[in-house]
Design a protein around this motif. Sequence first.
Motif, PDB file in Angstrom:
ATOM      1  N   PRO A   1       0.806  -1.231   0.000  1.00 37.02           N
ATOM      2  CA  PRO A   1       0.000   0.000   0.000  1.00 37.02           C
ATOM      3  C   PRO A   1       0.835   1.275   0.000  1.00 37.02           C
ATOM      4  N   SER A   2       2.043   1.201   0.552  1.00 38.47           N
ATOM      5  CA  SER A   2       2.875   2.399   0.623  1.00 38.47           C
ATOM      6  C   SER A   2       3.387   2.841  -0.749  1.00 38.47           C
ATOM      7  N   THR A   3       3.241   1.974  -1.757  1.00 37.57           N
ATOM      8  CA  THR A   3       3.748   2.291  -3.098  1.00 37.57           C
ATOM      9  C   THR A   3       2.685   2.870  -4.023  1.00 37.57           C
ATOM     10  N   VAL A   4       1.434   2.930  -3.576  1.00 40.50           N
ATOM     11  CA  VAL A   4       0.390   3.455  -4.455  1.00 40.50           C
ATOM     12  C   VAL A   4       0.633   4.942  -4.716  1.00 40.50           C
ATOM     13  N   VAL A   5       0.254   5.376  -5.898  1.00 34.70           N
ATOM     14  CA  VAL A   5       0.466   6.772  -6.299  1.00 34.70           C
ATOM     15  C   VAL A   5      -0.891   7.437  -6.491  1.00 34.70           C
TER      16      VAL A   5
ATOM     17  N   GLY B   1      -0.101  -0.928  -8.454  1.00 34.10           N
ATOM     18  CA  GLY B   1       0.654  -1.821  -9.335  1.00 34.10           C
ATOM     19  C   GLY B   1       0.696  -1.278 -10.748  1.00 34.10           C
ATOM     20  N   THR B   2       0.218  -2.061 -11.698  1.00 40.14           N
ATOM     21  CA  THR B   2       0.243  -1.665 -13.109  1.00 40.14           C
ATOM     22  C   THR B   2      -1.003  -0.913 -13.544  1.00 40.14           C
TER      23      THR B   2
ATOM     24  N   ALA C   1      -3.489  -7.762  -6.829  1.00 41.00           N
ATOM     25  CA  ALA C   1      -2.538  -6.768  -6.336  1.00 41.00           C
ATOM     26  C   ALA C   1      -2.719  -6.496  -4.850  1.00 41.00           C
ATOM     27  N   VAL C   2      -3.971  -6.448  -4.418  1.00 40.24           N
ATOM     28  CA  VAL C   2      -4.240  -6.213  -2.996  1.00 40.24           C
ATOM     29  C   VAL C   2      -3.789  -7.418  -2.175  1.00 40.24           C
ATOM     30  N   GLY C   3      -4.040  -8.614  -2.689  1.00 40.48           N
ATOM     31  CA  GLY C   3      -3.384  -9.807  -2.184  1.00 40.48           C
ATOM     32  C   GLY C   3      -3.880 -10.420  -0.905  1.00 40.48           C
ATOM     33  N   GLU C   4      -4.809  -9.798  -0.210  1.00 38.37           N
ATOM     34  CA  GLU C   4      -5.295 -10.377   1.035  1.00 38.37           C
ATOM     35  C   GLU C   4      -6.515 -11.242   0.742  1.00 38.37           C
ATOM     36  N   VAL C   5      -6.409 -12.535   0.943  1.00 37.29           N
ATOM     37  CA  VAL C   5      -7.442 -13.468   0.522  1.00 37.29           C
ATOM     38  C   VAL C   5      -8.805 -13.149   1.119  1.00 37.29           C
ATOM     39  N   PHE C   6      -8.880 -12.918   2.428  1.00 42.27           N
ATOM     40  CA  PHE C   6     -10.178 -12.741   3.071  1.00 42.27           C
ATOM     41  C   PHE C   6     -10.495 -11.292   3.437  1.00 42.27           C
TER      42      PHE C   6
ATOM     43  N   TYR D   1      -5.553   1.191   0.152  1.00 38.65           N
ATOM     44  CA  TYR D   1      -5.074   1.522  -1.185  1.00 38.65           C
ATOM     45  C   TYR D   1      -5.691   2.798  -1.752  1.00 38.65           C
ATOM     46  N   SER D   2      -6.393   3.546  -0.897  1.00 40.36           N
ATOM     47  CA  SER D   2      -7.027   4.814  -1.316  1.00 40.36           C
ATOM     48  C   SER D   2      -8.008   4.604  -2.467  1.00 40.36           C
ATOM     49  N   PHE D   3      -8.623   3.411  -2.516  1.00 36.73           N
ATOM     50  CA  PHE D   3      -9.625   3.107  -3.545  1.00 36.73           C
ATOM     51  C   PHE D   3     -10.999   3.629  -3.128  1.00 36.73           C
ATOM     52  N   ALA D   4     -11.216   3.725  -1.830  1.00 34.53           N
ATOM     53  CA  ALA D   4     -12.339   4.471  -1.238  1.00 34.53           C
ATOM     54  C   ALA D   4     -13.726   4.088  -1.757  1.00 34.53           C
ATOM     55  N   VAL D   5     -14.049   2.795  -1.700  1.00 35.49           N
ATOM     56  CA  VAL D   5     -15.383   2.362  -2.139  1.00 35.49           C
ATOM     57  C   VAL D   5     -16.429   2.768  -1.114  1.00 35.49           C
ATOM     58  N   LEU D   6     -17.414   3.536  -1.555  1.00 35.73           N
ATOM     59  CA  LEU D   6     -18.541   3.953  -0.721  1.00 35.73           C
ATOM     60  C   LEU D   6     -19.759   3.075  -1.010  1.00 35.73           C
TER      61      LEU D   6
END
Length: 293
Positions: free
Chosen positions: A71-75, A94-95, A194-199, A227-232
């Motif tokens: 998460p620290s690498t997200v732009v 990621g990509t 990319a997020v990688g956490e199964v559950f 990841y600052s994706f911020a789903v509401l």
Amino acid sequence: MTLKKFLTIGFVAAVLVACGDDSSSATDSDEVSSSSACEDCDGSSSSKAKSSSCSAKSSSSSSVPEWYVDPSTVVKGTMTDERDGQTYKTVKIGTQTWMAENLNYASYTDVPYEHYPHTSDSISWCYDNDPANCAKYGRLYTWAAAMDSVGTWTANGKGCGFRNECSPTYPVRGVCPEGWHLPATAEFETLFTAVGEVFTTGKMLKSTSGWNWNEHDDLNGNGTDDYSFAVLPAGGRNFDGLFGDEGYDASFWSSTEDDSEYVYIMYMYHYSNDVYLGHDGKYNGISVRCVMD
């Protein structure tokens, strides 16, 4: 009765696991989440949820998979939709570069909606027809509107709509701004990987506020938004014109069709830390998240 009870959904698996010989059935509504996958998920149409025949196998906690994005690498950034001047937050994971807000372009507001017995003068809406909800959640679109079925901007999704199977040319810009497109299911799966956490993929993509209390486990339904994706939890609109599930769930169109009536979607619930891929009827109104070309 919440909106999801109006929707006819079947489920496909996402990523991060492998199929085994052991048979298992999903709990509650037979959902298949990002924590299970199956080679037999062929996307066939069904009015009932499908059970998974796969056993979840998470990656070893002792090593970090190479596809995992820290998460620290997200732009984080912004983009402006030149059509109406609205500016959106963006995030590169990621990509992929995603909009970090739901699309709020007022498209197809003068195109009549007809699904017997309900009619409307539009095929995109603000939740509860309240403009303040468009500012908060973005607009809710039918799949035809999300795909730009009349070909206003490109012909890639032209002719795609309810009871009309189509062969779109990918990527499908759809209603998205220039340089962006409506994600295919494979692109959602890349995000999950990319997020990688199964559950806890859903929890890590959810916003930190706005989700209702999880009465199943007596826990807060909010996420951590790593990841600052911020789903509401924007809820949705069903074929009868009823709005529902604000605060309870979020659903997003893909450009991947199942059949003449159903399309694959990504969605999350307030009571679950998972993220899901499933089916939804093309006539319903749900959110759009665009991904960069």
